[in-house]
Design a protein around this motif. Structure first.
Motif, mmCIF file in Angstrom:
data_model
loop_
_atom_site.group_PDB
_atom_site.id
_atom_site.type_symbol
_atom_site.label_atom_id
_atom_site.label_comp_id
_atom_site.label_asym_id
_atom_site.label_seq_id
_atom_site.Cartn_x
_atom_site.Cartn_y
_atom_site.Cartn_z
ATOM 1 N N GLY A 119 36.250 56.664 -17.369
ATOM 2 C CA GLY A 119 36.395 57.872 -18.169
ATOM 3 C C GLY A 119 36.527 57.618 -19.646
ATOM 4 N N ASP A 120 36.338 56.370 -20.077
ATOM 5 C CA ASP A 120 36.473 56.001 -21.484
ATOM 6 C C ASP A 120 35.131 56.160 -22.180
ATOM 7 O OD1 ASP A 120 37.185 54.974 -23.932
ATOM 8 O OD2 ASP A 120 37.311 52.884 -23.254
ATOM 9 N N PHE A 121 34.728 57.394 -22.354
ATOM 10 C CA PHE A 121 33.458 57.663 -23.035
ATOM 11 C C PHE A 121 33.509 59.075 -23.604
ATOM 12 C CE2 PHE A 121 32.868 59.414 -18.836
ATOM 13 C CZ PHE A 121 32.008 60.488 -18.970
ATOM 14 N N GLY A 164 22.312 69.077 -11.403
ATOM 15 C CA GLY A 164 23.658 69.154 -10.855
ATOM 16 C C GLY A 164 24.360 67.808 -10.863
ATOM 17 N N LEU A 165 23.663 66.772 -10.406
ATOM 18 C CA LEU A 165 24.260 65.437 -10.381
ATOM 19 C C LEU A 165 24.473 64.924 -11.794
ATOM 20 C CD1 LEU A 165 25.243 62.931 -8.921
ATOM 21 C CD2 LEU A 165 22.861 62.208 -8.630
ATOM 22 N N LEU A 166 23.511 65.155 -12.679
ATOM 23 C CA LEU A 166 23.645 64.682 -14.053
ATOM 24 C C LEU A 166 24.853 65.328 -14.735
ATOM 25 C CD1 LEU A 166 22.462 62.981 -16.362
ATOM 26 C CD2 LEU A 166 21.021 64.947 -16.952
ATOM 27 N N ARG A 167 25.086 66.603 -14.464
ATOM 28 C CA ARG A 167 26.244 67.272 -15.063
ATOM 29 C C ARG A 167 27.542 66.602 -14.633
ATOM 30 N NH1 ARG A 167 29.674 70.520 -12.887
ATOM 31 N NH2 ARG A 167 28.351 70.846 -11.043
ATOM 32 N N ARG A 168 27.640 66.219 -13.363
ATOM 33 C CA ARG A 168 28.857 65.562 -12.885
ATOM 34 C C ARG A 168 28.990 64.150 -13.452
ATOM 35 N NH1 ARG A 168 27.513 65.609 -6.957
ATOM 36 N NH2 ARG A 168 29.552 64.590 -6.652
ATOM 37 N N GLN A 215 31.392 50.143 -16.932
ATOM 38 C CA GLN A 215 32.778 50.102 -16.473
ATOM 39 C C GLN A 215 33.642 51.085 -17.262
ATOM 40 O OE1 GLN A 215 34.613 46.236 -16.551
ATOM 41 N NE2 GLN A 215 36.587 47.006 -15.843
ATOM 42 N N ARG A 216 33.492 51.087 -18.564
ATOM 43 C CA ARG A 216 34.258 52.022 -19.382
ATOM 44 C C ARG A 216 33.911 53.465 -19.034
ATOM 45 N NH1 ARG A 216 34.043 50.381 -25.625
ATOM 46 N NH2 ARG A 216 35.243 52.336 -25.682
ATOM 47 N N TRP A 217 32.638 53.711 -18.782
ATOM 48 C CA TRP A 217 32.217 55.047 -18.356
ATOM 49 C C TRP A 217 32.880 55.419 -17.030
ATOM 50 C CZ3 TRP A 217 28.626 55.415 -14.085
ATOM 51 C CH2 TRP A 217 28.232 56.716 -13.785
ATOM 52 N N THR A 225 38.055 64.592 -11.928
ATOM 53 C CA THR A 225 37.445 65.124 -10.708
ATOM 54 C C THR A 225 36.254 64.285 -10.276
ATOM 55 O OG1 THR A 225 38.117 67.358 -11.353
ATOM 56 C CG2 THR A 225 36.345 67.176 -9.700
ATOM 57 N N HIS A 226 35.523 63.752 -11.251
ATOM 58 C CA HIS A 226 34.285 63.022 -10.952
ATOM 59 C C HIS A 226 34.446 61.515 -11.128
ATOM 60 C CE1 HIS A 226 32.538 66.939 -10.697
ATOM 61 N NE2 HIS A 226 32.781 67.202 -11.979
ATOM 62 N N ARG A 227 35.685 61.058 -11.216
ATOM 63 C CA ARG A 227 35.898 59.626 -11.443
ATOM 64 C C ARG A 227 35.360 58.785 -10.296
ATOM 65 N NH1 ARG A 227 41.402 56.427 -13.377
ATOM 66 N NH2 ARG A 227 40.464 54.344 -13.336
ATOM 67 N N GLU A 228 35.563 59.228 -9.059
ATOM 68 C CA GLU A 228 35.097 58.423 -7.929
ATOM 69 C C GLU A 228 33.574 58.350 -7.895
ATOM 70 O OE1 GLU A 228 35.025 55.949 -4.609
ATOM 71 O OE2 GLU A 228 36.519 56.346 -6.162
ATOM 72 N N LEU A 229 32.914 59.426 -8.284
ATOM 73 C CA LEU A 229 31.447 59.384 -8.372
ATOM 74 C C LEU A 229 31.017 58.334 -9.391
ATOM 75 C CD1 LEU A 229 28.582 60.460 -7.847
ATOM 76 C CD2 LEU A 229 29.025 62.201 -9.612
ATOM 77 N N ARG A 230 31.627 58.354 -10.558
ATOM 78 C CA ARG A 230 31.270 57.370 -11.584
ATOM 79 C C ARG A 230 31.570 55.956 -11.094
ATOM 80 N NH1 ARG A 230 34.416 60.988 -14.692
ATOM 81 N NH2 ARG A 230 35.985 59.345 -15.004
#
Length: 670
Positions: free
Chosen positions: A369-371, A298-302, A364-366, A309-314
């Protein structure tokens, strides 16, 4: 086809062999030849007597066109090819300078380090050098690296070389033997006068003819290192990561672009999780079922999603990574590793380690969202599955991916000089000092000015030059790379005996034992007692067993100096962390569990936590039996541990400037 080959290269550019004490004919195995080999079979790292097998470094020749295109591997299976290999390894540790801290960091500005064995005026007597050895690839046979002596007293073999069926070179290092011919006891983690070991390094060259035509060959290097006690675990920043970043910063290589999650991000996150098998702090936080188990589906998928939606997690994962400029001396950012400047009295942010610039840029790029989520097939499990054009790069990376670039304090395989581009002729390829050209003498002490001089030790290298900076003997450093050294700064409720840590991917801190693995790997409700306990709401014995970790150093006994002496003679008794299957099939635990093989020490009645805490005290306190006992009692009262779980002593590894030495003799010159 032969005329297309303009030159050849030896790969890996830096090969890594490891010592072992097995005397059996098959008491060795080949080191990794791809960054993702199959896990080592259970029992493959030790023989049936309990001795450690040596890891061999295998070298191959590849032919290239004039524009650098790989044509093919060159072997003596082709009758048009003749190859003569040459290896010149040496051990210069005892003739070099003491290790305090990496000499290229600000912490060492204005300081100097003295020679080891400074009372020996004829420095050549301290160098173990068997000379250059040659081997015809077609005729086979074994050539020993013999002829080197220490102090004109002790013959020190440094290993041997032979070829495989196709004429590839196989280099085996020493047997892991260390000795002090005149009986001096080891007292230091790495600067023990009178001692030698059979670690070594040096150039690997070849003479090649193709259809009678001489073909130029770009040479390689071999490093012989201590054993790998956790062969399937990688560190968050490997030696490959460090050197790749070096060559990116020097614009000799380019950084990955675009960023692929599976290729560039997931492996870094996975390594945090892999450390669960060698350190209990990482097991609790990043391990299976932990709050940041990045490999949980579940976490890996996010984490793999570029969605806003998952930017703050990253972003939270990225900002948790250490930034020396931002974090200063905080021990809480990731990774929880000691750094190059580690000292009991922290003096700089280098007290702790950060990932490489290239790794941090990718993260940082990840985070932004730059990936891309483009599927990546991964590395092949064996070299022969890869296209020939990819094989040289895989060999170069595989040899370094299982080496450390954590704290260069000093390290395991090599240390801080390798991060200087002046030592390389091209990416990953050590610059060779011509035979017969001696290195200039640097005097009684070594300074930063000496190190960075145009004719200093960071230029072209000769036999023994990479490993001379390492601990002597190697076992005393292996026995000293522990976790939770902050105890020396004051115990209290915020003290964690598991974190930060030194080098757990090669030298484990805390391990899952075979006994606990057997409990985990059986059907639930195995006994009536277990079923009754679960009905009564007691802890699940399988979960409890999976969460438990034993101190990997629990086989060592006595005072810190006594433990050093024991490690020199009994290093092969330490368990090897091996990958084993979880066969119950209910998904409650990982499909592969890494387990410590049965240690060779007699552990009857020994606490599984013996030597969990290492408490540094001034040298005068360590020498006073009564004062040392008082220190043990004080630590036991604060931690709740039994006295045998606590090692108290003067640990010079974390007193690099001798501030706690009884006579100040270890203090570096100003």
């Amino acid at each position: 086809m032969a005329d297309d080959i303009a030159y050849a290269r030896i790969h890996p550019a830096i090969g890594v062999a490891r010592v072992g004490n097995s005397e059996q004919r098959d008491g060795w195995f080949l080191g990794p030849e791809t960054p993702a080999p199959e896990p080592a079979p259970v029992g493959s790292c030790k023989d049936d007597t309990g001795a450690v097998k040596r890891q061999a470094a295998r070298f191959r020749l590849y032919g290239y066109t004039a524009d650098g295109t790989v044509v093919r591997e060159l072997t003596v299976a082709d009758p048009r090819v003749t190859i003569e290999w040459a290896v010149h390894v040496a051990n210069k540790k005892a003739a070099w300078y003491e290790f305090r801290l990496a000499l290229d960091i600000p912490d060492m500005a204005g300081k100097s380090v003295p020679r080891r064995n400074k009372g020996v005026t004829d420095r050549g007597r301290l160098v173990i050098d068997p000379g250059r050895k040659v081997l015809d690839a077609a005729t086979g046979g074994t050539v020993p690296f013999t002829g080197g002596r220490f102090l004109d007293t002790l013959d020190v073999p440094l290993g041997s070389m032979h070829t495989d069926d196709e004429g590839r070179l196989v280099v085996l290092g020493g047997k892991g033997h260390s000795a002090a011919p005149f009986g001096e006891p080891p007292l230091s983690f790495g600067n023990n006068d009178g001692w030698c070991d059979d670690i070594s390094d040096g150039p690997v060259t070849a003479t090649l003819t193709l259809e009678g035509r001489a073909v130029p060959v770009e040479p390689a290097w071999v490093v012989v290192a201590p054993p790998n006690y956790a062969p399937d675990v990688k560190s968050p920043r490997t030696l490959y990561d460090l050197l790749h970043d070096l060559f990116v910063q020097e614009e000799m290589l380019t950084a990955p672009d675009p960023i692929l999650f599976d290729r560039d991000i997931k492996p870094v996150l996975r390594r945090f999780c892999e450390l669960q098998w060698v350190n209990q702090g990482f097991a609790t936080h990043f391990g299976f079922g932990g709050p940041e188990d990045f490999m949980a589906p579940g976490l890996l998928r996010r984490l793999a999603s570029p969605s806003a939606t998952h930017r703050e997690l990253r972003r939270q994962v990225f900002t948790s990574m250490r930034d020396h400029a931002r974090d200063g001396l905080s021990p809480m950012t990731w990774p929880w590793f000691y750094g190059d400047g580690m000292s009991r009295r922290p003096k700089s942010p280098l007290q702790y380690m950060e990932l490489s610039n290239t790794q941090l840029t990718m993260l940082q790029r990840w985070a932004e969202g730059d990936f891309r989520t483009t599927p990546w097939p991964g590395f092949p499990r064996c070299l022969e599955e890869a296209p020939v054009a990819d094989q040289p790069g895989l060999l170069d990376r595989a040899a370094l991916d299982f080496c450390l670039a954590d704290a260069f304090h000093p390290g395991c395989e090599v240390t801080w000089p390798v991060r200087h581009s002046s030592m390389y002729s091209e990416p990953f390829r050590i610059r060779h000092r011509p035979a017969g050209r001696p290195e200039r003498p640097y005097g009684e002490t070594l300074t930063q000015e000496d190190v960075f001089a145009a004719d200093g030790p960071l230029q072209a290298q000769g036999p023994g030059d990479l490993t001379r900076w390492m601990a002597v003997p190697w076992q005393t450093d292996t026995a000293s790379c522990r976790s939770g050294y902050e105890s020396g700064a004051g115990l209290g409720p915020r003290y964690d005996p598991h974190l930060p840590t030194f080098w757990p991917a090669r030298v484990p801190n805390h391990v899952l034992t075979e006994d606990d693995y057997r409990i985990v790997n059986r059907e639930p409700g195995h006994t009536a007692q277990e079923a009754g306990d679960q009905d009564a709401g007691a802890d699940d014995p399988r979960e409890a067993a999976f969460a438990r970790r034993a101190s990997w150093l629990r086989g060592l006994r006595g005072t810190y100096p006594e433990q050093l002496r024991q490690a020199v003679g009994e290093w092969h008794h330490f368990g090897i962390v091996e990958s084993r299957p979880y066969t119950v099939g209910d998904g409650r635990f990982p499909a592969r569990i890494q387990v410590e093989s049965t240690p060779g020490f007699d552990l009857t009645g020994v606490s599984p936590h013996r030597n969990l805490v290492t408490h540094h005290v001034p040298e005068a306190v360590a020498a006073d039996l009564g004062a040392a006992r008082e220190s043990v009692a004080a630590v036991a009262e604060v931690t709740g541990l039994a006295p045998e779980d606590i090692t108290v002593g003067y640990i010079d590894k974390i007193d690099p400037f001798g501030e706690d030495a009884a006579d100040g003799s270890r203090t570096g010159g100003e």
